[in-house]
Design a protein around this motif. Structure first.
Motif, PDB file in Angstrom:
ATOM      1  N   THR A   1       1.237  -1.257  -0.373  1.00  0.00           N
ATOM      2  CA  THR A   1      -0.458  -0.122   0.420  1.00  0.00           C
ATOM      3  C   THR A   1       0.944   1.103   0.436  1.00  0.00           C
ATOM      4  O   THR A   1       1.938   1.189   0.203  1.00  0.00           O
ATOM      5  N   PHE A   2       0.408   2.682  -0.251  1.00  0.00           N
ATOM      6  CA  PHE A   2       0.913   3.559  -0.107  1.00  0.00           C
ATOM      7  C   PHE A   2       1.645   3.899   1.072  1.00  0.00           C
ATOM      8  O   PHE A   2       0.737   3.494   2.223  1.00  0.00           O
TER       9      PHE A   2
ATOM     10  N   LYS B   1      -5.958  11.569  -7.453  1.00  0.00           N
ATOM     11  CA  LYS B   1      -6.886   9.976  -7.815  1.00  0.00           C
ATOM     12  C   LYS B   1      -8.337  10.303  -8.861  1.00  0.00           C
ATOM     13  O   LYS B   1      -8.169  11.597  -9.250  1.00  0.00           O
TER      14      LYS B   1
ATOM     15  N   PHE C   1       3.006   0.111  -5.406  1.00  0.00           N
ATOM     16  CA  PHE C   1       3.961   0.351  -4.190  1.00  0.00           C
ATOM     17  C   PHE C   1       5.068   0.051  -3.612  1.00  0.00           C
ATOM     18  O   PHE C   1       5.340  -0.724  -2.262  1.00  0.00           O
TER      19      PHE C   1
HETATM   20  N1  T4K Z   1      -3.766   5.243   1.591  1.00  0.00           N
HETATM   21  C1  T4K Z   1      -3.571   5.400  -0.318  1.00  0.00           C
HETATM   22  C2  T4K Z   1      -3.832   3.678  -0.328  1.00  0.00           C
HETATM   23  C3  T4K Z   1      -3.194   6.161  -0.502  1.00  0.00           C
HETATM   24  O1  T4K Z   1      -2.889   5.775  -1.994  1.00  0.00           O
HETATM   25  C4  T4K Z   1      -2.681   7.543  -0.139  1.00  0.00           C
HETATM   26  C5  T4K Z   1      -1.805   8.425  -1.037  1.00  0.00           C
HETATM   27  C6  T4K Z   1      -3.428   7.672   1.448  1.00  0.00           C
HETATM   28  C7  T4K Z   1      -4.003   6.781   1.434  1.00  0.00           C
HETATM   29  C8  T4K Z   1      -2.897   8.912   1.536  1.00  0.00           C
HETATM   30  O2  T4K Z   1      -3.633   9.822   1.033  1.00  0.00           O
HETATM   31  P1  T4K Z   1      -3.327  11.170   1.024  1.00  0.00           P
HETATM   32  O3  T4K Z   1      -3.148  11.464   2.441  1.00  0.00           O
HETATM   33  O4  T4K Z   1      -2.478  11.778  -0.016  1.00  0.00           O
HETATM   34  O5  T4K Z   1      -5.035  12.398   0.591  1.00  0.00           O
HETATM   35  C9  T4K Z   1       1.054  10.398  -4.929  1.00  0.00           C
HETATM   36  C10 T4K Z   1      -0.557  10.742  -3.683  1.00  0.00           C
HETATM   37  O6  T4K Z   1       0.348  11.833  -3.158  1.00  0.00           O
HETATM   38  C11 T4K Z   1      -0.524  10.154  -2.637  1.00  0.00           C
HETATM   39  O7  T4K Z   1      -2.402  10.850  -2.574  1.00  0.00           O
HETATM   40  C12 T4K Z   1      -1.421   8.153  -3.293  1.00  0.00           C
HETATM   41  N2  T4K Z   1      -1.607   8.578  -2.127  1.00  0.00           N
HETATM   42  C13 T4K Z   1      -0.265   8.005  -3.743  1.00  0.00           C
HETATM   43  C14 T4K Z   1      -0.850   7.187  -4.574  1.00  0.00           C
HETATM   44  O8  T4K Z   1       0.312   9.547  -5.023  1.00  0.00           O
HETATM   45  P2  T4K Z   1       2.442  10.114  -4.712  1.00  0.00           P
HETATM   46  O9  T4K Z   1       4.733  10.557  -4.219  1.00  0.00           O
HETATM   47  O10 T4K Z   1       3.525   9.117  -6.422  1.00  0.00           O
HETATM   48  O11 T4K Z   1       3.473  11.537  -5.832  1.00  0.00           O
HETATM   49  P3  T4K Z   1       4.069  12.509  -6.548  1.00  0.00           P
HETATM   50  O12 T4K Z   1       3.652  14.072  -5.869  1.00  0.00           O
HETATM   51  O13 T4K Z   1       4.558  11.913  -7.345  1.00  0.00           O
HETATM   52  O14 T4K Z   1       3.126  12.603  -7.937  1.00  0.00           O
HETATM   53  C15 T4K Z   1       2.803  11.229  -8.704  1.00  0.00           C
HETATM   54  C16 T4K Z   1       2.721  11.842 -10.222  1.00  0.00           C
HETATM   55  O15 T4K Z   1       1.432  12.929 -10.368  1.00  0.00           O
HETATM   56  C17 T4K Z   1       3.545  12.250 -10.778  1.00  0.00           C
HETATM   57  O16 T4K Z   1       4.090  11.691 -12.066  1.00  0.00           O
HETATM   58  C18 T4K Z   1       3.124  13.688 -11.492  1.00  0.00           C
HETATM   59  C19 T4K Z   1       1.327  13.697 -11.276  1.00  0.00           C
HETATM   60  N3  T4K Z   1       1.068  15.316 -10.545  1.00  0.00           N
HETATM   61  C20 T4K Z   1       0.821  15.652  -9.570  1.00  0.00           C
HETATM   62  C21 T4K Z   1      -0.012  16.507  -8.681  1.00  0.00           C
HETATM   63  C22 T4K Z   1       0.379  16.281  -6.508  1.00  0.00           C
HETATM   64  C23 T4K Z   1       0.615  15.445 -11.384  1.00  0.00           C
HETATM   65  O17 T4K Z   1       0.401  15.777 -12.419  1.00  0.00           O
HETATM   66  N4  T4K Z   1      -0.569  17.188 -11.050  1.00  0.00           N
HETATM   67  C24 T4K Z   1       0.017  17.482  -9.408  1.00  0.00           C
HETATM   68  O18 T4K Z   1      -0.869  18.459  -8.934  1.00  0.00           O
HETATM   69  O19 T4K Z   1       1.869   9.968  -4.261  1.00  0.00           O
END
Ligand code: T4K
Length: 427
Positions: free
Chosen positions: A103-104, A204, A334
């Motif tokens: 999981t995340f 999401k 993950f």
């Molecule tokens: N439980 C599970 C099973 C989850 O998957 C998550 C979150 C949570 C709990 C916690 O929920 P939150 O507290 O986040 O609401 C991303 C997300 O930040 C995270 O919300 C999500 N899961 C996880 C699966 O993915 P990263 O570390 O992969 O984020 P990051 O910054 O690398 O962004 C992912 C991709 O999205 C990048 O390739 C760029 C793109 N992106 C991102 C953002 C924010 C965009 O194109 N525009 C944007 O505005 O975690």
């Protein structure tokens, strides 16, 4: 945007060709609904000068979500992680909670942040979801709950987990961060267990910029969660719980209401993209696209490919490097599993028994870009990249043998190649 189609292995960027895409293609590019409606809502918020603290837009948002999921209560929060923490705390959980490692990391951190020990459970390799039998084996006198995760939006074995937790007198909670708009046996995810927790993060299917929610049919629990997200206030000047500031603000809710209006469109695009990837992957050796149960409603937000190294001739990490060189920023969610991340990795209590299915799944999964910013032409080009690499895997392998593997452009939490990580020793 010009796309360079890869007709043969020689065209691949990793072997010196020009990248297929000029701009990076991300996993998790946000879906954005009607901008005019969003801006009109924000304008109204500014005009009314009611920006947060359970304002009218958040109230409407909560009402709409509860209605849509057919659940009694929806409590909107500022993100999914805090929603998990509040739910865990409102349920008075303590000691140990059993949770999948696949999981995340937020799922595990939310427990640790509440001084609860996450005990990592293996997954069913077919579904990637928590293995109920292993979960039961991990129960100790300190266990207070099982926290299932509906990974990729596909429901856990809700019935088995419900039966175990009833019989062993434990709480059951679900991390439904991926599962907005998905059903299990025809019922919306959001009503199972004591409570379910959603994330409405930008990445999401359905987003509120940042945001989350707890949904539940339990009136008392809902009331407590509602208080806890607002510092513990039961009324003006009356605090009855240790609360926190977990509130969603009005502009986030405005984004949420606008996203809700476009949900059918997001779904249609996701479903079409998924089918296009399926057509591509079905024709390629060693790649298997994760299936969604067609009898249920799915959001198709995660396009998950499992790479069988023996059949494909290339491993997941090699394919990832091939794609990234083409500007396709696929992810290995993950990886490497929470139990291999700190602080869990250094403390054996978190993984008292081996997690072979988690290790295997985390080592072969590749997540590809989808959503409303990805079109059919781009997916066809990604298919061509994969085809070119898999037609001549030896050429690609030779490249990796001659050149020290270029480090994968790191995502914020990523570690080196799986092969470079030593196995965890169990006593
Ligand atoms: N439980 C599970 C099973 C989850 O998957 C998550 C979150 C949570 C709990 C916690 O929920 P939150 O507290 O986040 O609401 C991303 C997300 O930040 C995270 O919300 C999500 N899961 C996880 C699966 O993915 P990263 O570390 O992969 O984020 P990051 O910054 O690398 O962004 C992912 C991709 O999205 C990048 O390739 C760029 C793109 N992106 C991102 C953002 C924010 C965009 O194109 N525009 C944007 O505005 O975690």
């Amino acid at each position: 945007m010009t796309i360079r189609i890869k007709r043969s292995v020689d065209d691949l960027a990793i072997l010196g060709g020009t990248p297929a895409f000029e701009q990076p293609l991300h996993v998790g590019r946000p879906n954005v609904g009607d901008r005019r409606r969003l801006l009109a809502r924000i304008d109204r918020i500014l005009q009314d000068r009611w920006l947060t603290n359970q304002g009218p837009v958040v109230k409407e948002f909560e009402h709409r979500i509860a209605e849509r999921l057919d659940v009694k209560h929806c409590i909107a929060t500022c993100n999914g992680t805090l929603a998990l923490e509040i739910a865990v705390r409102a349920l008075d959980l303590s000691g140990e909670v059993i949770v999948p490692s696949m999981t995340f990391v937020a799922t595990a951190h939310a427990l640790m942040w509440q001084r609860i020990t996450p005990i990592f459970c293996d997954v069913d390799p077919a579904t990637h979801n928590i293995d109920p039998q292993h979960a039961e084996e991990l129960i100790t006198p300190r266990t207070t709950a099982i926290l299932g995760v509906h990974l990729w939006g596909r429901p856990c074995d809700v019935e088995a987990l419900t039966e175990i937790t009833r019989r062993r007198r434990l709480a059951l909670l679900f991390d439904a961060a991926h599962a907005f708009g998905c059903t299990h046996k025809g019922r919306s995810i959001g009503r199972f267990g004591a409570a379910e927790v959603f994330s409405f993060h930008a990445t999401k299917y359905f987003n509120t910029f940042e945001g989350g929610a707890v949904t539940t049919d339990d009136d008392r629990l809902a009331e407590r969660i509602r208080r806890m997200k607002n510092f513990g206030f039961a009324a003006d000047d009356k605090v009855v719980d240790i609360g926190i500031n977990g509130k969603m603000n009005e502009t986030a809710a405005a984004m949420g209401l606008t996203s809700l209006e476009s949900l059918d469109e997001f779904l249609a695009v996701n479903r079409r993209n998924y089918q296009a990837y399926r057509d591509q992957c079905d024709a390629l050796p060693g790649l298997r696209l994760l299936q969604y149960d067609q009898r249920e409603t799915n959001n198709y937000q995660y396009v998950v490919v499992e790479v069988d190294r023996a059949a494909a001739g290339l491993g997941r990490d090699e394919l990832l490097q091939v794609l990234r060189a083409e500007n396709v920023l696929a992810r290995r969610y993950f990886f490497p599993g929470c139990h291999r991340m700190e602080p869990y990795r250094s403390d054996r209590r978190h993984a008292p028994s081996p997690l072979p299915a988690t290790e295997s799944v985390a080592g072969r999964v590749l997540v590809l870009p989808t959503g409303t910013s990805v079109d059919q032409e781009q997916i066809a080009a990604i298919g061509q990249i994969l085809r070119a690499a898999l037609q001549m895997p030896r050429r690609v392998k030779k490249h990796f043998a001659l050149h020290a593997p270029t480090p994968i452009l790191p995502g914020p939490h990523e570690l080196p190649l799986l092969d470079a990580i030593p196995p965890i020793q169990h006593q």
